[in-house]
Design a protein around this motif. Sequence first.
Motif, mmCIF file in Angstrom:
data_model
loop_
_atom_site.group_PDB
_atom_site.id
_atom_site.type_symbol
_atom_site.label_atom_id
_atom_site.label_comp_id
_atom_site.label_asym_id
_atom_site.label_seq_id
_atom_site.Cartn_x
_atom_site.Cartn_y
_atom_site.Cartn_z
ATOM 1 N N THR A 3 -65.307 34.545 82.439
ATOM 2 C CA THR A 3 -66.707 34.553 82.031
ATOM 3 C C THR A 3 -67.309 35.919 82.304
ATOM 4 O O THR A 3 -66.756 36.713 83.070
ATOM 5 N N HIS A 4 -68.458 36.184 81.691
ATOM 6 C CA HIS A 4 -69.109 37.487 81.795
ATOM 7 C C HIS A 4 -70.596 37.283 82.068
ATOM 8 O O HIS A 4 -71.214 36.361 81.537
ATOM 9 N N HIS A 5 -71.168 38.181 82.869
ATOM 10 C CA HIS A 5 -72.591 38.111 83.201
ATOM 11 C C HIS A 5 -73.445 38.496 81.990
ATOM 12 O O HIS A 5 -73.104 39.418 81.258
ATOM 13 N N ALA A 6 -74.546 37.794 81.818
ATOM 14 C CA ALA A 6 -75.521 38.115 80.778
ATOM 15 C C ALA A 6 -76.886 37.626 81.253
ATOM 16 O O ALA A 6 -77.002 37.029 82.325
ATOM 17 N N THR A 91 -89.487 34.229 80.533
ATOM 18 C CA THR A 91 -88.646 33.942 81.693
ATOM 19 C C THR A 91 -87.281 34.578 81.494
ATOM 20 O O THR A 91 -86.819 34.743 80.361
ATOM 21 N N ILE A 92 -86.648 34.934 82.620
ATOM 22 C CA ILE A 92 -85.347 35.590 82.593
ATOM 23 C C ILE A 92 -84.448 34.878 83.597
ATOM 24 O O ILE A 92 -84.850 34.677 84.745
ATOM 25 N N THR A 93 -83.256 34.499 83.164
ATOM 26 C CA THR A 93 -82.297 33.882 84.075
ATOM 27 C C THR A 93 -80.932 34.531 83.898
ATOM 28 O O THR A 93 -80.619 35.090 82.841
ATOM 29 N N ASP A 94 -80.142 34.458 84.946
ATOM 30 C CA ASP A 94 -78.764 34.918 84.891
ATOM 31 C C ASP A 94 -77.908 33.810 84.290
ATOM 32 O O ASP A 94 -78.083 32.632 84.617
ATOM 33 N N VAL A 95 -77.004 34.180 83.402
ATOM 34 C CA VAL A 95 -76.085 33.222 82.797
ATOM 35 C C VAL A 95 -74.688 33.809 82.774
ATOM 36 O O VAL A 95 -74.497 35.019 82.947
ATOM 37 N N GLU A 96 -73.719 32.958 82.548
ATOM 38 C CA GLU A 96 -72.334 33.354 82.341
ATOM 39 C C GLU A 96 -71.971 32.974 80.914
ATOM 40 O O GLU A 96 -72.317 31.877 80.461
ATOM 41 N N VAL A 97 -71.308 33.858 80.205
ATOM 42 C CA VAL A 97 -70.920 33.582 78.820
ATOM 43 C C VAL A 97 -69.428 33.790 78.633
ATOM 44 O O VAL A 97 -68.792 34.555 79.368
#
Length: 103
Positions: A3-6, A91-97
């Motif tokens: 997975t990668h940070h986005a 709003t801003i959140t950290d996700v994994e893609v």
Amino acid sequence: MQTHHAKRVVITIEAIMQKRLTDTLEGAGVTGYSILPVLGGSGRSGAWSREGQISRASGMVQVVCIIREERLDGLLEAAFEVVDKHIGVVTITDVEVLRAERF
């Protein structure tokens, strides 16, 4: 699986401002987003609902973007140009893609 940070950015804004917002985002190089209707909610001005509304003029939408972290500032600057003068929340959140090349 790798997975990668986005970043996931959700901009809730009056429906009537949707095109102006998406045009501004596209002008800033944001090519991917989804637009979702907001059925109702409650905020500083009290509760509201789309129920019984004839037009989109007083409704709200959410524009959802998933981008690489290094592109976040450009997106936020573009969004603020529109949101600053209108009802809107960002709003801003950290996700994994998966498949980072798509973002």
